[in-house]
Enzyme design. Structure first.
Site, PDB file in Angstrom:
ATOM      1  CG  MET A  34      34.213  36.468  44.667  1.00 31.92           C
ATOM      2  SD  MET A  34      32.679  36.048  44.987  1.00 31.92           S
ATOM      3  CE  MET A  34      32.501  34.785  43.879  1.00 31.92           C
ATOM      4  CG  ASP A 150      33.821  49.168  43.131  1.00 34.28           C
ATOM      5  OD1 ASP A 150      33.910  50.175  43.769  1.00 34.28           O
ATOM      6  OD2 ASP A 150      34.534  48.242  42.592  1.00 34.28           O
TER       7      ASP A 150
END
Length: 525
Positions: A34, A150
């Site tokens: 997003m 991540d």
């Protein structure tokens, strides 16, 4: 373009959009989850910049937009605190109707993923150099209590001049790019680069970043993923939990250090200092010793899956069920070994001398950046100080408007001897609370968090409306640990004025454990 997101490229591109009367957006560089990154230009300082925009979902729950924005801003502040040449720099944060926006250092080059896709695998020595730069970046972040979560080739920028920069610190948490494993928690990251312990019990600390580093270096030298993810998340997770090992073809001298970083056992996984020494040796053209296998551990193999055709679907499902069941049994057995205190070895004696006075734990932790990740708009909570007990902490300001109120309380008690302190913990461990919540469970091995540590969790939903609507939920984790003759209780709660979210319990657990480790470290253990 990602669906379900309130966003329109054409609307922003029309008229050469300028935000904050300063930053011109030229073209989108990439999008994930997003968030989208733009190539921009700072009209005041006359320099190129990268501008990251938080994209909000089209359909969101009440308060979700506000929470996502708060996370975005919190992560921006965290990353801005990292001053390292291998960490992307944050210049500014801008809020408007289409934001918020994070203005960052522009790195002219390609991501490591683009580099490999376009040019093929890199030489061993160059991969070692990239690994050294990323280790330095992780060390800087971990020192501030920030875990990347991540790390993957797409988030590693390789500049045209050869410089390596790690990007997207914590953005995955903001962007909600998660794979939901259970109803009580969500995992942040990308399949193929998420450490196996995060699938089994949700651990998130710096060691998980090191596993992701190993997977990233494997991709750089082999030009393929260490662990396939194209068969779907269930098969991928089963493979990891069963200990599947990647195949090496080009790694050569890098194989031992990559294997050490991809070690499933957290206690055996290479640390930053170990990995740095080995990568420096490899970068200088020398060879490091092979990574040793676990003692008396047979080599594990993973069955080859047949092609995904309709006629073999039942067989694949049976294999998945068998593998996941075996993994759960294995994990449950390990936890039972931790929980049954009668079967554990005696606690390791503390290296810390006996405490004559109670140290000011809150004072030593007040400047830690991790507090910003636990409590928004914090202020000191109630405190107490006497000869044998000190209580302090922080809580969300009563006037603050945030989706989640946080409260962190630290209580330190001094006992005449370490034996009496240990007896107090054993007594607490055997109590059954009349107020609900889980019973206490052992937390880690002696030496991980003090000399002894136990924890318990609470999940509470209060309903006092006639229509049956839930109006308040809270999730709390309590941790009690001992360092020599000092016992510290960490109580971290997250309170929401509405229905609970799936990851509330996991966040309370992770936050409490992070602060317990910081508190134990401040005591010298």
């Amino acid at each position: 373009m990602t669906t379900g997101v309130r966003f329109n490229y054409l609307a922003l591109m029309a008229g050469s959009r300028v935000i904050s009367s300063r930053y011109q957006l030229n073209k989108p560089l990439g999008q994930g989850g997003m968030g989208v990154v733009w190539e921009g230009y700072d009209q005041v300082l006359r320099r190129p910049v990268a501008v990251k925009q938080l994209l909000l979902p089209e359909r969101s729950e009440p308060g979700q937009d506000r929470e996502l924005k708060a996370r975005f801003l919190r992560e921006a502040r965290s990353v801005a605190s990292l001053d390292h040449p291998s960490v992307v720099s944050v210049h500014d944060v801008v809020e408007d109707a289409d934001g918020p926006w994070m203005v960052m250092q522009f790195v002219k080059g390609r991501s490591l993923q683009q580099l490999i896709e376009e040019d093929g695998p890199l030489p061993v020595a160059r991969v070692a150099e990239i690994g050294l730069a990323l280790l330095d970046a992780l060390e800087c972040a971990h020192a501030q209590g920030i875990v990347h979560r991540d790390l993957k080739p797409a988030n590693v920028m390789v500049a045209d001049d050869g410089k390596v920069v790690l990007t997207d610190f914590g953005i995955a948490a903001v962007a909600n790019a998660t794979y939901s494993l259970t109803r009580t928690g969500q995992l942040i990251g990308s399949l193929g680069y998420i450490a196996p312990e995060r699938f089994s019990f949700g651990t998130i600390d710096g060691r998980s970043d090191l596993w992701s580093l190993g997977a990233t270096l494997y991709y750089a030298v082999e030009a393929k993923r260490a662990f396939r993810a194209d068969d779907g998340p269930d098969i991928h997770i089963a493979r990891l939990l069963m200990g599947e090992q990647p195949e090496f073809e080009r790694a050569e001298r890098l194989e031992p250090v990559i294997k050490g970083l991809l070690e499933k056992d957290l206690d055996r996984r290479l640390g930053i200092d170990q990995a740095r020494r080995q990568l420096k040796t490899i970068a200088n053209g020398k060879t490091v010793p092979p990574f040793p296998p676990p003692p008396h551990a047979p080599t594990k193999t993973f069955p080859k899956f047949p092609p995904r055709r309709a006629v073999v679907i039942p067989l694949v499902l049976l294999v998945i069920i068998a593998l996941i069941t075996a993994a759960v049994i294995n994990y449950t057995g390990q936890r039972k070994g931790h929980d049954q205190t009668g079967q554990r070895e005696s606690p390791v004696p503390s290296a810390v001398v006996k405490f004559e006075t109670i140290p000011d734990i809150c004072g030593s932790l007040s400047g830690k950046m991790i507090l910003d990740n636990l409590i928004d708009h914090r202020r000191p909570s109630d405190s107490k100080t006497d000869t044998d007990e000190r209580k302090c902490g922080w809580e969300t300001e009563s006037s603050a408007t945030v989706p989640v109120d946080g409260r962190l309380t630290l209580t330190a008690r001094k006992f005449p001897s370490a034996d009496q302190a240990a007896a107090y913990i054993e007594k607490e461990n055997g109590k059954k609370s009349i107020f609900g919540g889980s019973g206490y469970t052992g937390l880690g091995e002696p030496g991980e968090i003090g000399d002894q540590a136990i924890f318990r969790v609470w999940e509470e939903i209060v309903d006092k409306t006639r229509g049956g609507d839930v109006y308040h939920s809270s999730n709390t984790t309590e941790i009690i640990f001992r360092t020599s003759n000092l016992v510290v209780e960490v109580d971290y709660g997250r309170h929401r004025g509405g229905e609970p979210k799936p990851d509330d319990t996991a966040r309370a657990r992770q936050g409490a454990e992070l602060m317990a480790r910081e508190a134990a470290s401040s005591l010298g253990s």
